[in-house]
Every structure is written in structure tokens, then in C-alpha cells.
Motif scaffolding. Structure first.
Motif, mmCIF file in Angstrom:
data_model
loop_
_atom_site.group_PDB
_atom_site.id
_atom_site.type_symbol
_atom_site.label_atom_id
_atom_site.label_comp_id
_atom_site.label_asym_id
_atom_site.label_seq_id
_atom_site.Cartn_x
_atom_site.Cartn_y
_atom_site.Cartn_z
ATOM 1 N N THR A 48 0.834 -1.210 0.000
ATOM 2 C CA THR A 48 0.000 0.000 0.000
ATOM 3 C C THR A 48 0.862 1.250 0.000
ATOM 4 N N ASP B 197 -10.653 14.797 -9.743
ATOM 5 C CA ASP B 197 -9.820 13.597 -9.673
ATOM 6 C C ASP B 197 -8.830 13.683 -8.520
ATOM 7 N N TYR C 121 0.748 4.189 -2.868
ATOM 8 C CA TYR C 121 0.477 5.599 -2.610
ATOM 9 C C TYR C 121 1.710 6.476 -2.829
ATOM 10 N N LYS D 10 -10.704 12.840 -5.404
ATOM 11 C CA LYS D 10 -10.906 11.393 -5.287
ATOM 12 C C LYS D 10 -9.637 10.712 -4.768
ATOM 13 N N ALA D 11 -8.492 11.135 -5.284
ATOM 14 C CA ALA D 11 -7.228 10.544 -4.835
ATOM 15 C C ALA D 11 -6.981 10.840 -3.357
ATOM 16 N N LEU E 262 -9.294 11.634 -1.088
ATOM 17 C CA LEU E 262 -10.293 10.919 -0.296
ATOM 18 C C LEU E 262 -9.909 9.454 -0.115
ATOM 19 N N SER E 263 -9.393 8.830 -1.157
ATOM 20 C CA SER E 263 -8.945 7.441 -1.015
ATOM 21 C C SER E 263 -7.763 7.358 -0.055
ATOM 22 N N ASP E 264 -6.898 8.360 -0.095
ATOM 23 C CA ASP E 264 -5.764 8.407 0.832
ATOM 24 C C ASP E 264 -6.255 8.509 2.277
ATOM 25 N N GLY F 25 -9.193 7.506 3.523
ATOM 26 C CA GLY F 25 -9.813 6.243 3.911
ATOM 27 C C GLY F 25 -8.813 5.120 4.122
ATOM 28 N N VAL F 26 -7.882 4.987 3.193
ATOM 29 C CA VAL F 26 -6.892 3.909 3.281
ATOM 30 C C VAL F 26 -5.967 4.129 4.479
#
Length: 191
Positions: free
Chosen positions: A81, A100, A85, A103-104, A106-108, A110-111
């Protein structure tokens, strides 16, 4: 507006490794990457012992194979992971769309929060299994330093992943502000 550190104004620019390495989230990812290597490396290298009476290997953490498996799995997956990232951090300046980028980020968020939780569970699990381990199972104290290192670096990983999530939240706020600014003050209306 010229475009901030997270805006589309910098998109498409030349890759600058010096700027990338100086960013706090990149430093935290590299530290998290090293911590994951220490955790799974310690367990794989010295986390299994041979029983003197039996010919089988057993996990140093209370002879619970789930403890070793969890530590190795979380360590390896966190390692991958971090690499994923880090690659996203390299590619991030090339993303021109604010949506975009959001989104990147937000994924960061959450992860990173998810991995902080997994490391918390791993720390609690390994520490508990280490606490209830019987000295008679390991009379020569083989691998005890590696077992303690895996526990300690699991604990440290909680903080590195939590800080990474907090920095991602800050990046998200910056992106949201920039999107609102661009909506209120379109480029054509700027002097």
C-alpha cells in the motif's frame, strides 16, 4: 490565481524529486514503509521457532499461528500500500482535474485511517499474545528481540498512518477551498 500546491495550475509540470521528498506525507509514507518491513521481516525471520520435543515450527507469540500470520499479512500489505500511494504521490502533480485530485485524496484518507486501525489491532493482538506466552515454550529466549521489535513497530505504525490520514484531510480541505475559489472567481474574471 496562479494555482496552489494542490491546484491544476501546477499540473503537467516537470517531475521534481526534491519537492516530492520534502513533502511531509511522502516522508511519513517512507517511514511507514520501513516500519512495515521491520514488522513482517522480524516475524518471518525470527518469529517461528522449532519445538525441542516436536519437530514442528511454532509461532513465538504464544504458539498462536494466527498472530504470526496476521503480523506478516498486515506488514506485507502495508508495504504494498505504501508503494502504491508513493506512486500516486509521484503522479499527483500530473492530475489536472480538481475532482480527480479530490478522489485521490479521499482514497488516501480512507486507506490511511483503515491501516491505522489495522495496525492498532495488530499491536493489541501481538502484545497480548506476547504477554501470555509461556517462558517454558522458549527456554533460550530465541527471537525475543525480533518479537518485541514487531510489537514496537506495530505501535509506531499506528501513529505514522494516523498522521498520514490527518495530512490527507488537510490536503482535502485545501482542494475544497481551491475548488470553491475557482467557482467564485473564474480565471477570465481575474486581472
Amino acid at each position: 490565481m496562479e494555482g496552489g500546491a494542490y491546484g491544476a495550475g501546477k499540473a503537467g509540470g516537470a517531475f521534481d524529486p526534491y519537492t516530492l521528498v520534502r513533502q511531509p506525507h511522502t516522508i511519513l509514507r517512507v517511514v511507514s514503509w520501513v516500519f512495515s518491513i521491520v514488522v513482517f521481516g522480524s516475524i518471518v525471520n525470527e518469529g517461528y521457532l522449532n519445538s525441542p520435543s516436536e519437530g514442528e515450527e511454532f509461532c513465538i507469540y504464544n504458539q498462536n499461528p494466527n498472530a504470526c500470520s496476521y503480523g506478516v499479512a498486515v506488514g506485507v500489505l502495508a508495504f504494498l500500500t505504501c508503494l502504491l500511494y508513493l506512486a500516486l504521490d509521484v503522479y499527483f502533480p500530473q492530475i489536472s482535474s480538481v475532482k480527480d485530485r479530490k478522489k485521490a485524496v479521499l482514497s488516501d484518507i480512507g486507506v490511511s485511517a483503515f491501516w491505522a486501525f489495522l495496525w492498532f489491532v495488530g499491536f493489541c493482538f501481538l502484545a497480548n499474545q506476547w504477554q501470555v506466552s509461556k517462558p517454558k515454550d522458549n527456554p533460550l529466549n530465541e527471537g525475543t528481540d525480533a518479537a518485541r521489535a514487531a510489537i514496537a513497530f506495530s505501535f509506531f505504525s499506528i501513529f505514522t498512518w494516523s498522521l498520514t490520514a490527518a495530512l490527507a484531510v488537510r490536503r482535502f480541505k485545501d482542494l475544497t477551498f481551491q475548488e470553491e475559489y475557482s467557482t467564485l472567481f473564474p480565471a477570465s474574471a481575474q486581472p
